[in-house]
Design a protein around this motif. Structure first.
Motif, short mmCIF file in Angstrom:
data_model
loop_
_atom_site.label_atom_id
_atom_site.label_comp_id
_atom_site.label_asym_id
_atom_site.label_seq_id
_atom_site.Cartn_x
_atom_site.Cartn_y
_atom_site.Cartn_z
N GLY A 113 -2.89 -33.52 10.20
CA GLY A 113 -1.73 -32.82 8.69
C GLY A 113 -0.83 -33.41 9.27
O GLY A 113 -0.08 -34.02 8.24
N PHE A 114 -0.52 -33.68 9.90
CA PHE A 114 1.36 -34.06 10.88
C PHE A 114 1.62 -35.67 10.42
O PHE A 114 2.26 -36.27 9.74
CB PHE A 114 1.59 -33.87 11.96
N TYR A 115 0.30 -36.47 10.51
CA TYR A 115 0.48 -37.53 10.48
C TYR A 115 -0.28 -38.02 9.21
O TYR A 115 0.60 -39.38 8.92
CB TYR A 115 -0.65 -38.37 11.70
N GLU A 116 -0.94 -37.75 8.44
CA GLU A 116 -1.30 -38.02 7.54
C GLU A 116 -0.34 -38.12 6.33
O GLU A 116 0.52 -37.99 5.14
CB GLU A 116 -2.49 -37.02 6.39
N SER A 117 1.32 -36.74 6.67
CA SER A 117 2.32 -36.25 5.79
C SER A 117 3.33 -37.35 5.83
O SER A 117 4.32 -37.81 5.14
CB SER A 117 2.92 -35.02 6.35
N PHE A 118 2.75 -38.17 7.62
CA PHE A 118 3.63 -39.38 6.96
C PHE A 118 3.31 -40.71 6.24
O PHE A 118 4.09 -41.79 6.61
CB PHE A 118 4.32 -39.56 8.63
N GLY A 119 2.05 -40.79 5.85
CA GLY A 119 1.21 -42.26 5.05
C GLY A 119 -0.02 -42.57 6.13
O GLY A 119 -0.22 -43.69 5.57
N PHE A 120 0.15 -42.00 7.60
CA PHE A 120 -1.14 -42.76 7.97
C PHE A 120 -2.51 -42.52 7.48
O PHE A 120 -2.64 -40.96 6.77
CB PHE A 120 -0.43 -42.16 9.96
N GLU A 121 -3.43 -43.08 7.75
CA GLU A 121 -4.19 -42.91 7.60
C GLU A 121 -5.89 -43.21 8.57
O GLU A 121 -5.56 -43.38 9.38
CB GLU A 121 -4.90 -44.18 6.22
N SER A 122 -6.76 -41.94 8.50
CA SER A 122 -7.93 -41.92 9.90
C SER A 122 -8.59 -43.24 9.62
O SER A 122 -9.25 -43.57 8.50
CB SER A 122 -8.18 -40.54 9.59
N CYS A 123 -8.67 -44.03 10.56
CA CYS A 123 -9.92 -44.86 10.39
C CYS A 123 -10.78 -44.12 9.84
O CYS A 123 -12.13 -45.30 9.52
CB CYS A 123 -9.76 -45.82 11.60
N ASP A 124 -11.37 -43.14 10.65
CA ASP A 124 -12.96 -42.45 9.93
C ASP A 124 -12.92 -42.65 8.60
O ASP A 124 -13.87 -42.26 7.76
CB ASP A 124 -12.78 -41.55 10.37
N ARG A 125 -11.97 -42.88 7.84
CA ARG A 125 -11.84 -42.30 5.66
C ARG A 125 -11.41 -43.75 5.38
O ARG A 125 -11.66 -43.36 3.84
CB ARG A 125 -10.45 -41.07 5.71
N GLY A 126 -11.86 -44.35 5.64
CA GLY A 126 -10.70 -45.35 5.26
C GLY A 126 -11.21 -47.02 5.99
O GLY A 126 -12.83 -46.47 6.03
N SER A 127 -11.60 -47.64 5.55
CA SER A 127 -11.86 -49.52 5.70
C SER A 127 -11.53 -49.69 6.90
O SER A 127 -11.76 -50.71 7.45
CB SER A 127 -11.89 -50.04 4.60
N THR A 128 -10.81 -49.40 7.59
CA THR A 128 -10.34 -49.82 9.25
C THR A 128 -11.72 -49.09 10.03
O THR A 128 -11.97 -48.30 9.61
CB THR A 128 -8.47 -49.64 8.90
N VAL A 129 -11.22 -50.00 10.90
CA VAL A 129 -12.08 -49.79 12.36
C VAL A 129 -11.50 -49.18 13.20
O VAL A 129 -10.37 -50.32 12.88
CB VAL A 129 -12.96 -50.23 12.60
N ALA A 130 -12.01 -48.59 14.20
CA ALA A 130 -10.60 -48.70 15.80
C ALA A 130 -11.24 -48.65 17.03
O ALA A 130 -12.49 -48.30 16.56
CB ALA A 130 -9.89 -47.13 15.16
N PHE A 131 -11.38 -49.11 18.01
CA PHE A 131 -11.97 -49.08 19.22
C PHE A 131 -10.92 -49.05 20.49
O PHE A 131 -9.71 -49.23 20.13
CB PHE A 131 -12.49 -50.45 19.44
N TYR A 132 -11.39 -48.12 21.22
CA TYR A 132 -10.70 -48.20 22.42
C TYR A 132 -11.67 -48.38 23.79
O TYR A 132 -12.82 -47.86 23.95
CB TYR A 132 -9.41 -46.87 22.50
N LYS A 133 -10.60 -48.29 24.96
CA LYS A 133 -11.71 -48.39 25.97
C LYS A 133 -10.84 -47.67 27.22
O LYS A 133 -9.49 -48.04 27.18
CB LYS A 133 -12.12 -49.93 26.72
N GLU A 134 -11.48 -46.51 27.62
CA GLU A 134 -10.26 -46.57 28.55
C GLU A 134 -11.24 -46.52 30.09
O GLU A 134 -12.71 -46.49 30.03
CB GLU A 134 -10.70 -45.11 29.08
N PHE A 135 -10.77 -46.83 31.57
CA PHE A 135 -11.07 -47.15 32.36
C PHE A 135 -11.47 -45.65 33.20
O PHE A 135 -10.78 -44.83 33.22
CB PHE A 135 -9.93 -48.26 33.62
#
Length: 135
Positions: A113-135
């Motif tokens: 809710g905090f980030y959405e209040s600033f206009g950020f969209e979650s990648c799981d709800r839009g057309s964008t995909v996000a990837f990350y890798k931790e070591f």
């Protein structure tokens, strides 16, 4: 009264206290690395109550085409006082010309809710995909 400072030097004692207060101990296991990360960030805004660091936001990126909000953290004793809102607004205003603004965070209703209040969209709800890798 909270005082906000931009790109100021922050000693390791204050960094450790703030990061530990929110449980981000992976950062404080290497304080020298954390200090270097802060120093080499594109932009840092800190929040202070007297001599205590109570909040911080830092961003990395090129400042022209992409901005990555790496850390935003508020000491638990000062949460819900709009400090995070002030920090986020500062970053978004300072870098309003940057097209891509990215961040990764834990998934929790209040966080979302905090980030959405600033206009950020979650990648799981839009057309964008996000990837990350931790070591």
């Amino acid at each position: 009264m909270i005082e906000y400072k931009k790109d100021c030097q922050i000693d390791s004692k204050n960094l450790k206290a703030l990061y530990d207060s929110v449980g981000w101990t992976a950062y404080t296991q290497d304080l020298i690395g954390l200090e270097k990360a802060i120093t080499h960030s594109l932009y840092v805004v800190s929040a202070w109550y007297k001599d205590q660091l109570v909040g911080l936001i830092r961003v990395v990126g090129d400042g022209y085409t992409i901005l990555y909000i790496q850390d935003i953290l508020i000491h638990p004793d000062f949460q819900r006082e709009k400090i995070g809102t002030v920090l986020m607004r500062d970053v978004l205003e300072t870098f309003k010309h940057v097209r891509q603004k990215v961040l990764l965070t834990v998934d929790a209703p209040d966080v979302r809710g905090f980030y959405e209040s600033f206009g950020f969209e979650s990648c799981d709800r839009g057309s964008t995909v996000a990837f990350y890798k931790e070591f």
